[in-house]
Design a protein around this motif. Structure first.
Motif, mmCIF file in Angstrom:
data_model
loop_
_atom_site.group_PDB
_atom_site.id
_atom_site.type_symbol
_atom_site.label_atom_id
_atom_site.label_comp_id
_atom_site.label_asym_id
_atom_site.label_seq_id
_atom_site.Cartn_x
_atom_site.Cartn_y
_atom_site.Cartn_z
ATOM 1 N N ASN A 130 42.928 11.319 4.426
ATOM 2 C CA ASN A 130 42.125 12.372 3.808
ATOM 3 C C ASN A 130 40.666 11.956 3.613
ATOM 4 O O ASN A 130 39.751 12.646 4.033
ATOM 5 N N LYS A 131 40.462 10.797 2.982
ATOM 6 C CA LYS A 131 39.108 10.425 2.564
ATOM 7 C C LYS A 131 38.147 10.241 3.737
ATOM 8 O O LYS A 131 37.028 10.724 3.713
ATOM 9 N N THR A 132 38.572 9.508 4.754
ATOM 10 C CA THR A 132 37.678 9.327 5.907
ATOM 11 C C THR A 132 38.228 9.995 7.164
ATOM 12 O O THR A 132 37.471 10.439 8.014
ATOM 13 N N GLY A 133 39.567 10.082 7.260
ATOM 14 C CA GLY A 133 40.175 10.598 8.486
ATOM 15 C C GLY A 133 39.891 12.065 8.739
ATOM 16 O O GLY A 133 39.658 12.467 9.887
ATOM 17 N N ALA A 135 42.050 3.157 12.083
ATOM 18 C CA ALA A 135 41.461 1.908 12.582
ATOM 19 C C ALA A 135 40.103 1.663 11.937
ATOM 20 O O ALA A 135 39.772 0.554 11.519
ATOM 21 N N PHE A 136 39.327 2.716 11.834
ATOM 22 C CA PHE A 136 37.993 2.621 11.231
ATOM 23 C C PHE A 136 38.089 2.083 9.806
ATOM 24 O O PHE A 136 37.352 1.186 9.407
ATOM 25 N N GLN A 137 39.044 2.633 9.051
ATOM 26 C CA GLN A 137 39.196 2.228 7.652
ATOM 27 C C GLN A 137 39.708 0.795 7.531
ATOM 28 O O GLN A 137 39.256 0.028 6.674
ATOM 29 N N PHE A 163 34.359 3.808 22.629
ATOM 30 C CA PHE A 163 34.102 4.103 21.221
ATOM 31 C C PHE A 163 35.207 3.482 20.353
ATOM 32 O O PHE A 163 34.947 2.880 19.306
ATOM 33 N N ALA A 164 36.441 3.636 20.816
ATOM 34 C CA ALA A 164 37.579 3.074 20.080
ATOM 35 C C ALA A 164 37.446 1.560 19.981
ATOM 36 O O ALA A 164 37.652 0.969 18.916
ATOM 37 N N GLN A 165 37.042 0.963 21.087
ATOM 38 C CA GLN A 165 36.866 -0.487 21.114
ATOM 39 C C GLN A 165 35.759 -0.916 20.145
ATOM 40 O O GLN A 165 35.903 -1.892 19.406
ATOM 41 N N TYR A 166 34.684 -0.155 20.154
ATOM 42 C CA TYR A 166 33.569 -0.465 19.255
ATOM 43 C C TYR A 166 34.013 -0.397 17.785
ATOM 44 O O TYR A 166 33.672 -1.266 16.979
ATOM 45 N N ILE A 167 34.794 0.646 17.452
ATOM 46 C CA ILE A 167 35.274 0.836 16.075
ATOM 47 C C ILE A 167 36.021 -0.408 15.584
ATOM 48 O O ILE A 167 35.807 -0.860 14.454
ATOM 49 N N VAL A 168 36.879 -0.970 16.444
ATOM 50 C CA VAL A 168 37.705 -2.095 15.985
ATOM 51 C C VAL A 168 36.959 -3.427 16.052
ATOM 52 O O VAL A 168 37.362 -4.388 15.423
ATOM 53 N N LYS A 169 35.873 -3.473 16.809
ATOM 54 C CA LYS A 169 35.145 -4.738 16.971
ATOM 55 C C LYS A 169 33.835 -4.815 16.187
ATOM 56 O O LYS A 169 33.190 -5.863 16.157
#
Lengths: 294, 294
Positions: B179-182, B216-218, B285-291
């Protein structure tokens, strides 16, 4: 209040409040957030804004459920603005309508979020009014965003805060109120016209009526702060004088403010004269606004 | 960050920021209010959410100006939530992205109102996107209201506050972040699908991708709070541990959190596999988020 207006309110208020509460009760959200939102919605108040939506629709013999929905939305926006306005960082009011304000009960953080949630919910409700055309929904959302945001109510609150630091001129004071309270009142009346497919002439006349009613409402508020009691008002009386706030009585004397009030009342009634419908409820509403004691 | 993604960002960020600032500069509102709104919008940040709108549209070869407008709207909502979140009555943060927070510069009252104004303005901007159909605008407004309000972001903030008082279970923690970020991240990605007339299958796959990217971002945020420095992050590091907050590393250990992050990354990539388009930007983008390091 006249019998006709009282009858109109009695006929409409229960359905309006049912719609207002159920729109919030039906959302899927943390219970303490819903409770905080509902606390302020249920804290009473005169429901002037939604009643204006309904009065305009009534004049056009428009009995759609959507009038209640739009009325509920306007009341949500008004309520969110009160919750934020009452915060310690803003006006720091502990009492509103004779009850503790939202942050006194739920804390400043939840009160801030309850206000945010009501603001955001309003636009979703307008978007989901499936019985009216997407075009009309878009028009209402656009009008509400302008009326409630930086170009309207929120902008007016900023001007009002700014005005507390110095003495405003009469045009400056009018500009504060045209935005701070007038813009949402105008939306209430104009949205009724949109919902009822009013002609452009009818809509212009209603907007003119709204303009004068908005200013009359504020002038009477200023007057009541002087002549009313804390008990009658359900909020602290005499606050404006104590804080040396720019008000109509401060700029024009109490007598001058009363005269200005009467002028706006007459202009509002004259605007209704341009509409070829039975405007009795809107006339009596105008009368109520200038004669009310709280 | 890979060259492809860097190029994509370099190609799009200036146009996005130009749209974002001009949408606020063009409104008619008190200057100090606009200044406060623009201060936080211009305070930088990674612009992850609007870049997701643009990345999805790019995948569909949709180069409409509207992608930038919707991107700007998402960034406004994100920014308003940060302004309110940073308030003394909420998280009480003085610094954000290496700069003083809004209320430190403009005071709590104006910061509250600037947040309110950004929230309200967003919906008006969507309503006024004249080059897309009213039906599509209504869909976007409805999605945004749900994502940003009590049923999404604001509700998530309430759950998060509530969670600070006790240790959350993993499903509870996940529910906070969904909820908060997703919710707003999901809107960013789903709105790109709406703007680009994606098929239902494509839209479902993108929503699945959004779900895993959001988590993943959180998780990476939680990890960075432990392994990052205040300088890298532009905000105080180590705050979560100090306040005994429920986080992924706290519940799963740092190693467990890293494994969970990898799982969500893999699920996100798998979801993209269901889309018969060139998904390279979204993959990177997904890779960037986790790295990422901040």
């Amino acid at each position: 209040m006249t019998t006709t207006l009282k009858q109109f309110i009695n006929d409409n208020l229960p359905k309006l409040e049912e719609e207002l509460y159920s729109l919030v009760e039906n959302i899927k959200a943390p219970s303490q957030l819903k409770e905080s939102m509902l606390y302020s919605l249920k804290a009473g108040g005169k429901r002037v804004r939604p009643l204006f939506v309904l009065a305009v629709c009534n004049m056009f013999h428009n009995n759609q459920k959507e009038a209640y929905t739009v009325g509920a939305v306007v009341e949500m926006i008004h309520t969110y603005s009160l919750i934020h306005d009452d915060l310690p960082s803003m006006d720091n009011d502990d009492m509103r309508r004779g009850k503790p304000t939202n942050h006194v009960i739920y804390g400043d953080a939840l009160a801030t979020l309850a206000g945010d949630a009501l603001n955001t919910l309003s636009f979703g409700i307008l978007a989901r009014m499936e019985n009216i055309t997407p075009e009309k929904r878009i028009e209402l959302i656009n009008l509400l965003s302008v009326a409630a945001g930086a170009e309207g109510m929120v902008g007016g609150q900023v001007l009002d805060m700014d005005g507390e630091k110095r003495t405003l001129s009469l045009p400056e004071l009018e500009n504060v109120h045209v935005n701070k309270t007038g813009a949402l009142l105008r939306f209430s009346i104009e949205s009724g016209a949109v919902l009822s497919d009013a002609t452009m002439e009818e809509r212009f006349a209603l907007v003119e009526y709204a303009h004068h009613i908005g200013l009359a409402f504020q002038i009477q508020d200023d007057i009541l702060d002087i002549v009313g009691t804390t008990e009658e008002l359900g909020k602290t009386a005499g606050k404006d004088v104590e804080s040396h706030k720019s008000t109509y009585p401060a700029l024009l004397t109490l007598e001058g403010a009363k005269q200005k009030l009467e002028e706006h009342y007459q202009f509002a009634i004259a605007a209704l004269g341009k509409i070829d419908k039975n405007t009795i409820i809107l006339q009596e509403f105008a009368q109520y606004i200038v004669k009310r004691h709280n």
